[in-house]
Design a protein around this motif. Structure first.
Motif, PDB file in Angstrom:
ATOM      1  N   LEU A   1       0.860  -1.083   0.417  1.00  0.00           N
ATOM      2  CA  LEU A   1       0.421   0.196  -0.091  1.00  0.00           C
ATOM      3  C   LEU A   1       0.309   1.244  -0.202  1.00  0.00           C
ATOM      4  O   LEU A   1       0.787   2.568  -0.656  1.00  0.00           O
ATOM      5  N   SER A   2       1.403   1.632   0.550  1.00  0.00           N
ATOM      6  CA  SER A   2       2.664   1.939   0.916  1.00  0.00           C
ATOM      7  C   SER A   2       3.510   2.971   0.021  1.00  0.00           C
ATOM      8  O   SER A   2       3.994   3.941  -0.819  1.00  0.00           O
ATOM      9  N   LYS A   3       3.688   1.064  -1.365  1.00  0.00           N
ATOM     10  CA  LYS A   3       4.389   1.973  -2.844  1.00  0.00           C
ATOM     11  C   LYS A   3       3.887   2.045  -3.618  1.00  0.00           C
ATOM     12  O   LYS A   3       4.164   3.033  -4.427  1.00  0.00           O
TER      13      LYS A   3
ATOM     14  N   TYR B   1      -0.218   2.444  -4.051  1.00  0.00           N
ATOM     15  CA  TYR B   1      -0.592   3.533  -3.348  1.00  0.00           C
ATOM     16  C   TYR B   1      -1.467   4.784  -2.323  1.00  0.00           C
ATOM     17  O   TYR B   1      -2.129   5.895  -3.201  1.00  0.00           O
ATOM     18  N   ILE B   2      -0.713   4.741  -1.567  1.00  0.00           N
ATOM     19  CA  ILE B   2      -0.827   5.921  -0.700  1.00  0.00           C
ATOM     20  C   ILE B   2       0.133   6.789  -0.458  1.00  0.00           C
ATOM     21  O   ILE B   2       1.488   6.136  -0.897  1.00  0.00           O
ATOM     22  N   LYS B   3       0.443   8.172  -1.354  1.00  0.00           N
ATOM     23  CA  LYS B   3       0.688   9.138  -1.578  1.00  0.00           C
ATOM     24  C   LYS B   3       1.802   9.673   0.294  1.00  0.00           C
ATOM     25  O   LYS B   3       0.734  10.053   0.920  1.00  0.00           O
ATOM     26  N   PRO B   4       2.394   8.829   0.421  1.00  0.00           N
ATOM     27  CA  PRO B   4       3.129   9.646   1.775  1.00  0.00           C
ATOM     28  C   PRO B   4       3.460  11.509   1.742  1.00  0.00           C
ATOM     29  O   PRO B   4       3.272  11.738   1.563  1.00  0.00           O
ATOM     30  N   ASN B   5       3.472  10.838   3.228  1.00  0.00           N
ATOM     31  CA  ASN B   5       3.135  12.385   3.843  1.00  0.00           C
ATOM     32  C   ASN B   5       4.500  13.224   3.786  1.00  0.00           C
ATOM     33  O   ASN B   5       5.544  12.593   4.080  1.00  0.00           O
TER      34      ASN B   5
ATOM     35  N   THR C   1       9.891   7.877   5.563  1.00  0.00           N
ATOM     36  CA  THR C   1      10.088   6.372   6.166  1.00  0.00           C
ATOM     37  C   THR C   1       8.261   6.192   6.150  1.00  0.00           C
ATOM     38  O   THR C   1       7.691   5.218   7.035  1.00  0.00           O
ATOM     39  N   SER C   2       7.920   6.045   4.386  1.00  0.00           N
ATOM     40  CA  SER C   2       6.027   5.767   5.627  1.00  0.00           C
ATOM     41  C   SER C   2       6.277   4.229   5.100  1.00  0.00           C
ATOM     42  O   SER C   2       5.063   4.393   5.467  1.00  0.00           O
TER      43      SER C   2
END
Length: 293
Positions: A206-208, A210-214, A220-221
């Motif tokens: 997901l972190s890679k 789907y979800i745009k890191p903060n 470190t997302s």
């Protein structure tokens, strides 16, 4: 209708409704989870034998007032014809402290064999801290630092679903050691470990993809989401077991019958409502570290 088909259809309707309301707008998200909260209040009041109408009114007033004050302050000010000065972080921190105390009380309740009777006062505390307030944290964590981000709550649901699915599959095929047999005879330690591990894998994906890191946690997302998956797997399983104990004491299999083949709303959301305050606490710790480290 075939039981498997009935279960599949009701599950599909639930997922489509959930995803549509989360994605469509923050208002549809608030409304859906407000309705979920009311149904959960109704089911819980039936489980523990407290006044249903009082539970519904309490849930409706708390949920609508906090959502209104936090996310629609201009509308509330216009409605009341007065200026409102509100420290949102302070309000949520107070609510969080209360909710975490009740969560710890729930964990003691889960592992305490001698606790067969619950006082009326404790039942209403459980209603507040175990049912109503967690829905407020579900809505709050979906905003990240500022704006509504439907990917956060969808991601959290994916982690919960991944954990549940693989806990079942691993437990069914490889489970030999019972996790807490007196409460949930089918859960195994192997299934629990498998669910958490696959949830952590899902979090990395997901972190890679789907979800745009903060921006504050750009590098470190993936570690943050893996840790969220760990929280979701461990704490979510505890939440599931706590609801199972309430049902066992009530002598029922399901919390309700609103979803044919699946039971009630509490049966579907027991993990995420128990997890939400802990995820919010984790976010608060992250933001504190990023701002003051």
């Amino acid at each position: 209708m075939n039981e498997t088909l009935k279960r599949a259809l009701s599950g599909a309707v639930y997922i489509v409704l959930l995803l549509f309301c989360i994605i469509y707008s923050k208002e549809s998200f608030f409304i859906l989870f407000g309705l979920f909260m009311l149904v959960a209040c109704y089911e819980f009041s039936k489980l523990v034998h407290i006044n249903t109408y009082l539970s519904l009114v309490l849930g409706l007033v708390l949920y609508s007032s906090i959502i209104g004050l936090v996310f629609y302050p201009k509308f509330i000010e216009h409605l009341l014809s007065t200026k409102i000065v509100l420290n949102i972080n302070l309000v949520y921190n107070i609510l969080l402290a209360f909710t975490l105390v009740i969560s710890i009380r729930c964990i003691f309740f889960l592992f305490c064999d001698s606790e067969k009777q619950i006082s009326v006062f404790s039942k209403y505390l459980f209603l507040l801290g175990y049912i109503i307030l967690p829905f407020l944290f579900i809505t709050k964590i979906s905003f990240g630092e500022k704006n509504y981000n439907n990917k956060i709550i969808i991601g959290l649901f994916i982690l919960i679903w991944t954990n549940d699915t693989f806990a079942y599959l691993v437990g069914k095929n490889f489970g030999k050691h019972k996790l807490l047999e007196k409460i949930s005879p089918k859960k195994t330690i192997e299934g629990f470990a498998g669910g958490v591990l696959f949830a952590m894998l899902a979090a990395a994906l997901l972190s890679k993809f789907y979800i745009k890191p903060n921006p504050s946690f750009q590098n470190t997302s993936y570690l943050i989401w893996i840790f969220i998956a760990l929280i979701a797997g461990v704490v979510g399983t505890i939440g599931d077991l706590i609801e199972s104990k309430f049902k066992r004491l009530a002598g029922v299999k399901d919390s309700g019958s609103i979803m044919p083949g699946h039971g009630g709303i509490l049966d579907r959301l027991d993990s995420i409502i128990f997890v939400a305050p802990f995820i919010y606490l984790f976010y608060q710790i992250l933001y504190y570290i990023s701002n003051y480290a």
